[in-house]
Design an enzyme around this catalytic site. Structure first.
Site, PDB file in Angstrom:
ATOM      1  N   GLU A   1       0.836  -1.211   0.000  1.00  7.73           N
ATOM      2  CA  GLU A   1       0.000   0.000   0.000  1.00  7.73           C
ATOM      3  C   GLU A   1       0.870   1.261   0.000  1.00  7.73           C
ATOM      4  O   GLU A   1       0.551   2.239  -0.676  1.00  7.73           O
ATOM      5  CB  GLU A   1      -0.966  -0.008   1.197  1.00  7.73           C
ATOM      6  CG  GLU A   1      -1.930  -1.198   1.247  1.00  7.73           C
ATOM      7  CD  GLU A   1      -2.699  -1.447  -0.051  1.00  7.73           C
ATOM      8  OE1 GLU A   1      -2.857  -0.524  -0.857  1.00  7.73           O
ATOM      9  OE2 GLU A   1      -3.134  -2.602  -0.250  1.00  7.73           O
TER      10      GLU A   1
ATOM     11  N   ASP B   1       3.500  -4.381  -6.013  1.00 10.60           N
ATOM     12  CA  ASP B   1       4.015  -5.696  -5.594  1.00 10.60           C
ATOM     13  C   ASP B   1       5.541  -5.704  -5.608  1.00 10.60           C
ATOM     14  O   ASP B   1       6.180  -6.204  -4.666  1.00 10.60           O
ATOM     15  CB  ASP B   1       3.510  -6.789  -6.547  1.00 10.60           C
ATOM     16  CG  ASP B   1       2.081  -7.216  -6.233  1.00 10.60           C
ATOM     17  OD1 ASP B   1       1.559  -6.856  -5.165  1.00 10.60           O
ATOM     18  OD2 ASP B   1       1.483  -7.921  -7.078  1.00 10.60           O
TER      19      ASP B   1
HETATM   20 ZN   LIG Z   1      -2.694  -2.636  -4.617  1.00  4.99          ZN
END
Ligand SMILES: [Zn+2]
Length: 208
Positions: A52, A117
């Site tokens: 995040e 990611d």
């Molecule tokens: Zn995300």
């Protein structure tokens, strides 16, 4: 800003508030338990928080400044370097052909989630490097376990053709394969299925 009920099983980044939100309903099971090892925590809730945070610096999040205002705050050189790296990321995902009709994956569609990611993995591995006795095998196994799922090929295609998140197995295999720590942990060599040559690896943040 809380735009979802607290019990929701999800996490998000809000560029207009420059806030990350990890909802209480998410902090269960393999993501967070009090009895987890350090490696399991870093693979679970650690990766979620880092993911995040990384959204603040993805293609969309980076357009907002620290107050949440839509403002171009990057130098031109930084923006150009970022754009070049994102182009490489998009091309990498588009070189994959997971669909039944053989068509290519949409790198443009998944770029923000893929950036988050990769940013998350880079961030956690940087912490790992400073952590004495870090068990990389335990970490990568816990990370992989979180994305396990069972789905028919048709269901997977229906779910992911238009989803901004890469398919779960790609979120593991593509991301892990970009990092030397993964390659070294499992002694992956040229010719192995998950070998990616250093010059072909996707790097958004950190040395390329
Ligand atoms: Zn995300």
């Amino acid at each position: 800003m809380w735009d979802l009920p607290w019990g929701t099983s999800n996490a998000s980044y809000d560029p207009q508030c420059n806030s990350i939100n990890v909802y209480a309903g998410f902090l269960t099971g393999d993501l967070y338990r009090e009895d987890m090892t350090r490696e399991e925590l870093m693979a679970g809730v650690g990766m979620v928080i880092a993911h995040e945070l990384s959204h603040a610096f993805d293609t969309r999040g980076s357009k907002y400044d620290e107050t949440g205002a839509l403002r171009d705050w990057w130098t031109e050189a930084d923006q150009q370097a970022f754009d070049r790296r994102v182009e490489k990321l998009i091309a990498y995902y588009e070189s994959l052909h997971p669909w039944k009709d053989g068509s290519s994956y949409s790198g443009t569609l998944v770029q923000q989630e893929a950036i988050a990611d990769l940013g998350a993995m880079g961030c956690i591995l940087r912490i790992a490097k400073k952590t004495e006795g870090f068990d990389y095998d335990a970490f990568f196994r816990a990370f992989t376990k979180l994305r396990r799922c069972k789905m028919t090929e048709t269901a997977m295609e229906n779910r992911f053709r238009t989803n901004p998140h890469p398919m779960d197995h790609l979120r593991v295999n593509v991301v892990a394969a970009q990092f030397p720590e993964f390659q070294e942990t499992y002694d992956i060599r040229p010719g192995d299925g998950m070998y990616v040559a250093p010059e072909d690896r996707i790097t958004i943040w950190g040395a390329s």
